[in-house]
Design a protein around this motif. Structure first.
Motif, PDB file in Angstrom:
ATOM      1  N   VAL B  97       0.866  -1.183   0.000  1.00 57.65           N
ATOM      2  CA  VAL B  97       0.000   0.000   0.000  1.00 57.65           C
ATOM      3  C   VAL B  97       0.902   1.232   0.000  1.00 57.65           C
ATOM      4  CG1 VAL B  97      -1.707   1.305   1.309  1.00 57.65           C
ATOM      5  CG2 VAL B  97      -1.868  -1.170   1.195  1.00 57.65           C
ATOM      6  N   ASN B  98       0.741   2.079  -0.992  1.00 55.30           N
ATOM      7  CA  ASN B  98       1.643   3.224  -1.128  1.00 55.30           C
ATOM      8  C   ASN B  98       1.207   4.373  -0.216  1.00 55.30           C
ATOM      9  OD1 ASN B  98       3.146   5.451  -1.899  1.00 55.30           O
ATOM     10  ND2 ASN B  98       3.272   4.794  -4.023  1.00 55.30           N
ATOM     11  N   LEU B  99       1.906   4.505   0.922  1.00 60.71           N
ATOM     12  CA  LEU B  99       1.626   5.609   1.843  1.00 60.71           C
ATOM     13  C   LEU B  99       2.704   6.678   1.746  1.00 60.71           C
ATOM     14  CD1 LEU B  99       0.484   3.696   5.063  1.00 60.71           C
ATOM     15  CD2 LEU B  99      -0.938   4.859   3.389  1.00 60.71           C
ATOM     16  N   ALA B 176      -7.278  -1.930  -1.264  1.00 52.90           N
ATOM     17  CA  ALA B 176      -6.458  -0.930  -0.577  1.00 52.90           C
ATOM     18  C   ALA B 176      -5.235  -0.577  -1.418  1.00 52.90           C
ATOM     19  CB  ALA B 176      -6.031  -1.448   0.795  1.00 52.90           C
ATOM     20  N   SER B 180      -4.614   3.057  -3.085  1.00 52.43           N
ATOM     21  CA  SER B 180      -3.432   3.852  -2.748  1.00 52.43           C
ATOM     22  C   SER B 180      -2.760   4.366  -4.019  1.00 52.43           C
ATOM     23  CB  SER B 180      -2.459   3.050  -1.893  1.00 52.43           C
ATOM     24  OG  SER B 180      -1.759   2.096  -2.656  1.00 52.43           O
ATOM     25  N   VAL B 184      -2.116   8.135  -5.205  1.00 50.39           N
ATOM     26  CA  VAL B 184      -0.782   8.630  -5.504  1.00 50.39           C
ATOM     27  C   VAL B 184      -0.732   9.177  -6.930  1.00 50.39           C
ATOM     28  CG1 VAL B 184       1.594   7.869  -5.830  1.00 50.39           C
ATOM     29  CG2 VAL B 184       0.353   7.197  -3.799  1.00 50.39           C
ATOM     30  N   TYR B 204       1.025  14.244   1.468  1.00 51.97           N
ATOM     31  CA  TYR B 204       0.306  12.962   1.353  1.00 51.97           C
ATOM     32  C   TYR B 204       0.886  11.944   2.332  1.00 51.97           C
ATOM     33  CZ  TYR B 204      -1.242   8.484  -0.572  1.00 51.97           C
ATOM     34  OH  TYR B 204      -1.759   7.228  -0.712  1.00 51.97           O
ATOM     35  N   SER B 208      -1.663  10.673   5.035  1.00 55.77           N
ATOM     36  CA  SER B 208      -2.193   9.339   4.757  1.00 55.77           C
ATOM     37  C   SER B 208      -1.783   8.348   5.838  1.00 55.77           C
ATOM     38  CB  SER B 208      -1.739   8.860   3.382  1.00 55.77           C
ATOM     39  OG  SER B 208      -0.364   8.573   3.375  1.00 55.77           O
ATOM     40  N   ALA B 212      -4.639   6.712   7.967  1.00 57.01           N
ATOM     41  CA  ALA B 212      -4.860   5.313   7.598  1.00 57.01           C
ATOM     42  C   ALA B 212      -4.733   4.417   8.821  1.00 57.01           C
ATOM     43  CB  ALA B 212      -3.863   4.879   6.526  1.00 57.01           C
ATOM     44  N   PHE B 234      -8.399   7.585   3.447  1.00 61.84           N
ATOM     45  CA  PHE B 234      -7.220   6.959   4.038  1.00 61.84           C
ATOM     46  C   PHE B 234      -7.494   5.747   4.932  1.00 61.84           C
ATOM     47  CE2 PHE B 234      -5.943  11.433   3.193  1.00 61.84           C
ATOM     48  CZ  PHE B 234      -5.174  11.138   2.076  1.00 61.84           C
ATOM     49  N   LEU B 237      -7.196   2.421   3.407  1.00 62.07           N
ATOM     50  CA  LEU B 237      -5.890   1.912   2.986  1.00 62.07           C
ATOM     51  C   LEU B 237      -5.308   0.903   3.966  1.00 62.07           C
ATOM     52  CD1 LEU B 237      -4.170   5.194   1.693  1.00 62.07           C
ATOM     53  CD2 LEU B 237      -5.418   3.474   0.391  1.00 62.07           C
ATOM     54  N   GLN B 261     -14.777   0.930   0.419  1.00 66.35           N
ATOM     55  CA  GLN B 261     -13.521   0.930  -0.346  1.00 66.35           C
ATOM     56  C   GLN B 261     -13.799   1.042  -1.850  1.00 66.35           C
ATOM     57  OE1 GLN B 261     -11.684  -2.778   1.225  1.00 66.35           O
ATOM     58  NE2 GLN B 261      -9.843  -1.527   1.405  1.00 66.35           N
TER      59      GLN B 261
END
Lengths: 276, 288
Positions: B97-99, B176, B180, B184, B204, B208, B212, B234, B237, B261
């Motif tokens: 998951v890109n946080l 999720a 993400s 992004v 972000y 996030s 999240a 968020f 995620l 979601q």
């Protein structure tokens, strides 16, 4: 470092450094919007981290023997020290980029030690506001805790702040030294550097034995903030980390730098050049 | 980043016209697979990420279990087993998951090479998202699974064994990951206007992670902050997939949060689509 320039033995050694810093500060502040955003972001990161602690303490009175006031002091010391180290030394973590691009070899052409050049080549001005958050937490932490003020306490705090900053700076250098071997796996050292930063704001008394071994002694993170605070406040400390160890914060800095310089030396000797 | 997945005998657009939908699926399937293979190429980085995720996992588990113990064995609906599962599952998902907000697209917009992407007969949004999601899904193998195994063996984490719960959990995790990267994409797409997106990316990253539930479950937030978090995508995620996988939320409630979601995926996709359309008219590439 064997070079006298780094030890300050030669008079006026800081003049070139001052020129470099001034140029870096000008460079970083020239894009005003971007720089303002960076400064604001640094504050926000600090505030979010404080909020995370606050959320946990809403439901409990104490964590690992520390109440909110005590943990605020731990956070203040840890964050001030780490951010200061990051400001002056943190950019050595760009080393993998030089290694991958092969541009590190340029540094070898100059008559200065590699580490001194890397450390003095940059300053991350945007960390200034982050130090501000740490210092604010520190001042509030000192105010809300019951501290029997004396010259000794003041001296202790100054020594702890300097030692902790040096410990974190050493951690950055040690991580950079290991990069000569890892290159592509810089996240592995991030585990210790940024994991260490996170660990430093925690009450070390909640750690299990593996974490005490790692962040209590091998990488002496517990000595940066938790142990000095329990020593200062006269709290009992943890099973493997009695509170009197808090007085040994400078030893942690010495140990970290011994490891750091060894790692750096080994790394530099391992380095074969970028080719070309 | 190349949009075409390695050497091909024919371009995707020249494939037999078996209907637009099936062509779209096949092309994006290939992009997904190429992203997956690309993730597999960086083994050292995956190992480094695993070490970092595990270290943070141990630290999170210590402080969160201490909080549960201090709360008398229960903290905001979490007992010790539940909070352990929360900590390890969040670390397991973190590799995919890109946080952090960083993507290659941001660099391509900055250096202008996105102009080439825009010339292709592919939608930039869906093509880059497919590749990035493919890359992220690979991370489940070297970073996600080992952490779940470690959490179960060393950390004392328990997971539901009911296949329906696990299947829904897997779906929630995939949603999720997708969400993400759609988010992004929005971060990168602001570059059509601003060129430099580092500020938005850092913002972000900060917001996030916090909303999240990266370090503290969102459900432990005070009421006003919880409401604020729920008004953003968020929590979908981390908090949502963790709740569904661990079985903390089950039955109709689990279907409900997965539905939320899906709604966020649709909404964020639509925003990204509009931004791409507006942005490609704004984009200015310097040089010849």
């Amino acid at each position: 470092m064997a070079d006298p320039a780094l030890r300050g033995g030669r008079t006026g050694w800081w003049r070139p450094y001052r020129a470099v810093l001034a140029s870096r500060v000008r460079a970083q502040t020239s894009y005003r919007g971007s720089f303002a955003l960076d400064l604001a972001s640094s504050v926000l990161i600090g505030l979010v981290e404080l909020a995370e602690i606050w959320v946990l303490y809403r439901s409990v009175d104490a964590l690992g023997g520390l109440d909110l006031a005590a943990v605020l002091l731990v956070f203040g010391i840890a964050d001030t020290a780490f951010s200061t180290a990051d400001l002056f030394v943190g950019h050595v973590d760009t080393l993998p980029r030089y290694l991958r691009a092969g541009t590190l070899d340029v540094f070898y052409l100059r008559p200065q030690p590699l580490l001194a050049q890397l450390v003095t080549s940059e300053i991350s001005v945007r960390r200034v506001t982050r130090i501000g958050v740490g210092l604010t937490a520190l001042v509030v932490g000192l105010a809300v805790n019951d501290i029997a003020w004396s010259p000794l306490v003041v001296a202790f705090l100054v020594v702890v702040l300097v030692a902790s900053t040096l410990t974190f700076a050493g951690l950055f250098v040690a991580a950079a030294g290991v990069q000569f071997f890892l290159v592509d796996a810089s996240e592995m050292t991030n585990a210790v550097v940024y994991g260490g930063r996170y660990a430093a704001t925690q009450p070390a008394s909640v750690w299990g034995k593996p974490l005490v071994a790692l962040f209590g002694f091998a990488v002496p993170i517990a000595f940066t903030a938790y142990l000095p605070v329990v020593a200062l406040l006269g709290l009992p400390g943890a099973e493997w980390l009695p509170s009197w160890l808090g007085w040994l914060a400078p030893l942690a800095a010495v140990w970290t730098w011994a490891v750091a310089l060894l790692a750096w030396r080994t790394g530099v000797r391992h380095y074969q050049g970028g080719g070309g | 980043m190349r949009l075409s997945p390695g050497p091909q005998r024919r371009g995707p657009e020249q494939d037999l016209p078996r209907g637009a939908a099936s062509t779209w699926l096949r092309v994006h399937g290939r992009l997904l697979a190429s992203g997956f293979r690309r993730g597999a190429a960086y083994r050292g980085a995956a190992l480094g990420g695993l070490v970092a995720n595990v270290t943070f996992g141990f630290l999170k588990v210590s402080v969160l279990t201490a909080a549960v113990a201090a709360g008398g064995g229960e903290l905001g609906g979490y007992d010790e087993a539940a909070i352990i599962a929360y900590a390890w599952l969040s670390q397991a998902l973190l590799g995919s998951v890109n946080l952090f907000g960083r993507t290659d697209l941001a660099d391509r917009i900055k250096d202008g090479s996105v102009a080439v992407d825009l010339l292709r007969p592919l939608d930039v949004q869906t093509a880059t998202t497919a590749q990035e999601v493919g890359r992220a899904l690979f991370q489940l193998l070297p970073r996600g699974l080992p952490i779940i195994v470690l959490g179960v063996l060393v950390g004392g984490m328990r997971l539901p064994t009911d296949p329906a719960t696990l299947a829904l959990g897997l779906l929630s995790a995939l949603l999720a990951v997708l969400l993400s990267f759609l988010l992004v994409y929005l971060v990168a797409a602001t570059g059509f206007w601003t060129v430099e997106t580092r500020g938005v990316q850092v913002l972000y990253m900060i917001v996030s992670g916090f909303l999240a539930g990266l370090f503290v479950p969102v459900t432990l937030f005070p009421q006003w902050l919880y409401a604020l978090a729920l008004a953003t995508p968020f929590p979908s995620l981390l908090q949502v997939p963790i709740d569904v996988i661990s079985g903390r939320v089950d039955g109709a409630a689990a279907l409900g949060v997965v539905g939320v979601q899906v709604a966020w995926v649709a909404a964020v996709f639509a925003v990204g689509h509009l931004m791409t359309r507006a942005g490609r008219r704004r984009l200015e590439v310097q040089g010849g």
